[in-house]
Design an enzyme around this catalytic site. Sequence first.
Site, PDB file in Angstrom:
ATOM      1  CE  LYS A 289     -40.104 -91.881  51.332  1.00  0.00           C
ATOM      2  NZ  LYS A 289     -40.761 -93.090  50.883  1.00  0.00           N
TER       3      LYS A 289
ATOM      4  CG  HIS B 234     -36.645-106.718  48.965  1.00  0.00           C
ATOM      5  ND1 HIS B 234     -37.958-106.498  49.292  1.00  0.00           N
ATOM      6  CD2 HIS B 234     -36.402-108.013  49.254  1.00  0.00           C
ATOM      7  CE1 HIS B 234     -38.485-107.611  49.779  1.00  0.00           C
ATOM      8  NE2 HIS B 234     -37.549-108.552  49.757  1.00  0.00           N
TER       9      HIS B 234
ATOM     10  CE  LYS C  74     -35.363 -95.253  51.195  1.00  0.00           C
ATOM     11  NZ  LYS C  74     -36.529 -96.041  50.733  1.00  0.00           N
TER      12      LYS C  74
HETATM   13  C1  26Q Z   1     -26.416-104.887  52.074  1.00  0.00           C
HETATM   14  C2  26Q Z   1     -25.068-105.104  52.163  1.00  0.00           C
HETATM   15  C3  26Q Z   1     -24.365-104.748  53.288  1.00  0.00           C
HETATM   16  C4  26Q Z   1     -25.041-104.169  54.347  1.00  0.00           C
HETATM   17  C5  26Q Z   1     -26.407-103.955  54.274  1.00  0.00           C
HETATM   18  C6  26Q Z   1     -27.094-104.301  53.131  1.00  0.00           C
HETATM   19  C7  26Q Z   1     -28.542-104.038  53.038  1.00  0.00           C
HETATM   20  C8  26Q Z   1     -29.336-103.955  54.176  1.00  0.00           C
HETATM   21  C9  26Q Z   1     -30.687-103.696  54.088  1.00  0.00           C
HETATM   22  C10 26Q Z   1     -29.166-103.864  51.819  1.00  0.00           C
HETATM   23  C11 26Q Z   1     -30.514-103.612  51.741  1.00  0.00           C
HETATM   24  C12 26Q Z   1     -31.299-103.517  52.873  1.00  0.00           C
HETATM   25  C13 26Q Z   1     -32.723-103.204  52.842  1.00  0.00           C
HETATM   26  C14 26Q Z   1     -33.391-102.929  51.739  1.00  0.00           C
HETATM   27  C15 26Q Z   1     -34.792-102.516  51.735  1.00  0.00           C
HETATM   28  O1  26Q Z   1     -35.393-102.293  52.773  1.00  0.00           O
HETATM   29  N1  26Q Z   1     -35.379-102.375  50.548  1.00  0.00           N
HETATM   30  C16 26Q Z   1     -36.740-101.909  50.426  1.00  0.00           C
HETATM   31  O2  26Q Z   1     -37.591-103.043  50.370  1.00  0.00           O
HETATM   32  C17 26Q Z   1     -38.947-102.654  50.386  1.00  0.00           C
HETATM   33  C18 26Q Z   1     -39.792-103.914  50.466  1.00  0.00           C
HETATM   34  O3  26Q Z   1     -39.746-104.599  49.260  1.00  0.00           O
HETATM   35  C19 26Q Z   1     -39.282-101.808  49.163  1.00  0.00           C
HETATM   36  O4  26Q Z   1     -40.608-101.373  49.276  1.00  0.00           O
HETATM   37  C20 26Q Z   1     -38.344-100.604  49.065  1.00  0.00           C
HETATM   38  O5  26Q Z   1     -38.567 -99.915  47.847  1.00  0.00           O
HETATM   39  C21 26Q Z   1     -36.912-101.063  49.158  1.00  0.00           C
HETATM   40  O6  26Q Z   1     -36.045 -99.948  49.212  1.00  0.00           O
END
Ligand code: 26Q
Length: 746
Positions: free
Chosen positions: A486, A309, A492
């Site tokens: 968002k 993602h 962003k």
């Molecule tokens: C990673 C390591 C340590 C702590 C937290 C994280 C972490 C937590 C949440 C990394 C990523 C996320 C969330 C990511 C996310 O929401 N990505 C989004 O996913 C959507 C669904 O596919 C996309 O539409 C977005 O573009 C994308 O940003």
Amino acid sequence: MFAEYVKKTSGRELSDLSHKEIYGNLLKFTGEKLNERGLNTGKKKLYYVSAEFLIGKLLSANLINLGIYDIVDNELKSAGVSLAEIESLEPEPSLGNGGLGRLAACFMDSAATLGLPADGVGLCYHCGLFRQKFKKNKQTEEPDYWIEDESWLIPTGKGYSVKYGKFTLQSELYDVAVSGYGSDCNRLRLFDVKGVDENIIKEGINFDKTEVDENLTLFLYPDDSDDKGKKLRVYQQYFMVSNAAQLIIDEAIANGSDLNNLPDFAVVQINDTHPAMIIPELVRILTSKGIGFEKAVETVQKMCAYTNHTILAEALEKWPVRYLEEAVPEIMDIIRKMDSLIKGKGENTDIIQNDTVHMAHLAIHFSFSVNGVAALHTEILKNVELKNFYDLYPDRFNNKTNGITFRRWLIQANPDLTELIRRLTGDGFISEADRLKEFAMYENDTDVLSALMHIKRKNKLRLKEFLMAKEGIVLREDSIFDVQAKRLHEYKRQQLNALYIIKKYLDIKSGKLPKRHLTFIFAAKAAPAYTLAKDIIHLILCLSELIKSDPVAREHMTVVMIENYNVSVAEKLIPACDISEQISLASKEASGTGNMKFMLNGAVTLGTSDGANVEIAREVGNNNIYIFGKSADEVIALYKSGRYNPRAIYSGNPYIKKAVDFITDTKMLSIGDSTSLRRLQSEIITKDWFMTLLDFEDYVKVKDKAIDDYENRADWARKTLVNISKARYFSSDRTVSEYNKDIWKL
Ligand code: 26Q
């Protein structure tokens, strides 16, 4: 039917009950109705394992899916109560950060609707993500309790032991019924730890991070800016996947699997790398049951599929080996053995490098499918970010462009628009999004176009009332509503939007007035440890205050930042929007799903050629979208060359310089915190890692054009109609069908 139920179960009339009692009765009534529906069944089942499920409130969604929303709504009306009032009593579970979590919820709705046997597996966080409060124009964080005595959680009495290096924890499984539209149900399986103690939460969202048995499921993603937080995340993730793996194997055996044929009974979709440890955990369990290591690895690889993602390097999870050694030594041993199976297979593809475990590498080597979430994103994964893996496994890579459920984001969020479409095309679009094609035929029908404008106005009034009640915010419904909602992140580029607002403000102060009042709405939470994101919130809140207190400026513009953005706020905000801001630095937003919700509700996108915006543009055509800025290829090349120089742009363009300088103008410093404002300004001039200034000029030009075009009201209404109709491609029913056809094969 509900009134009768109340009469039968308590002997009382609906009109005699308090709102709270009605809510309690509705929970039970709806729960029983859901229970009467069977479960989707089949030999093979999907387990969608995810650290986040941003499900939103469930009452209306369940009533809609059960097909009894209107009946219950009318019964309540007859008793003098509105369903909306009752729904306001329902606490919203904030079990997600943003896009990835909400996507999981949309997928659950679609899988159930399509009749696919598919359960979500995750954690039952007591507080979820923090509740955001603004104090002195800054974000503060508080715990967001959502579990009450009566809730959608169904205790199952089941649980498992989860063994860590130094201790073992016992889990408790709660189910939440997932209703599909007119279909049987699936379940969300949420695991909690016996003995979690909410009393250890101190000020804000701080707590002692060392007592894992007391804090494991308190919060979603506790602040991981320090070592203790990171370790806690490892403990959480293992708890999630160990429970998931044990559940999967139990159910497969109950269904007749002898474990050698596990892939015929279960497929696991790994939602980003957060659940990637399920791979070694499944291997551990299979070997403990007497299956040889290589056979176990082969079996697990045939069961697991991984979705990426994000392309931001800093979000790719990497854990120091010593953390895993301390928390889950058995798993670390298995990861080592798995690493040796693929060591040196490709360049920079090892799982363990420099005493660090690369979770994405683990997930890619040992899954049968790797997918991105929009066409452009998948191409970038194949050709840039994960190129070395694509060279090794070209057949594994595939794209699945994200989608959203129309049940929540159209029927529930926008009843008036739903009614218009229903009147013109019938009910089919609710479960067959393609039927929205028929709505496109009204492109030149002036009655339909004015009905659309009327609905937009009504939705603006509804938002106006909602925000007045929630925060005392004053909106003008004759204004253009420009919305950016968002998570707050530099990529962003909320700061780009803020710079435009500063430019408009300066224009107004110098006598250059807009034709119509402009309303700029933001809604965003920043990660508690992300200083620059908080600086951007501070900037926006200071601008809001400045403009509100300026008698000239406020006649022409309003800036608001809504507190504590969540699913319920989105349901009110999105239908009221005219211009949808999707302005990420090209190549950085994997897909976006807000962009799809806004278009479905008749907003026109102002965006860069990034993520799913590219596919939105392809669907609606250039006349019905506003695209600006450099392309993903140009941005990638610019990063590679290391030649981006924000200071040169700042010095070379007088109005850019004026806007950036204004961040620390005496007017701003009299309102805000100079350290924060100066830090942000200096960051933009000297680093600007996400290239705000690169696209500023083009952004101003294209945004001004959109605002100008809005004055041609009939043509704007036509644009909104095209957007609504073309949103059909972005139904999560389409996405989930593709996952099933290409990956799950249920
Ligand atoms: C990673 C390591 C340590 C702590 C937290 C994280 C972490 C937590 C949440 C990394 C990523 C996320 C969330 C990511 C996310 O929401 N990505 C989004 O996913 C959507 C669904 O596919 C996309 O539409 C977005 O573009 C994308 O940003």
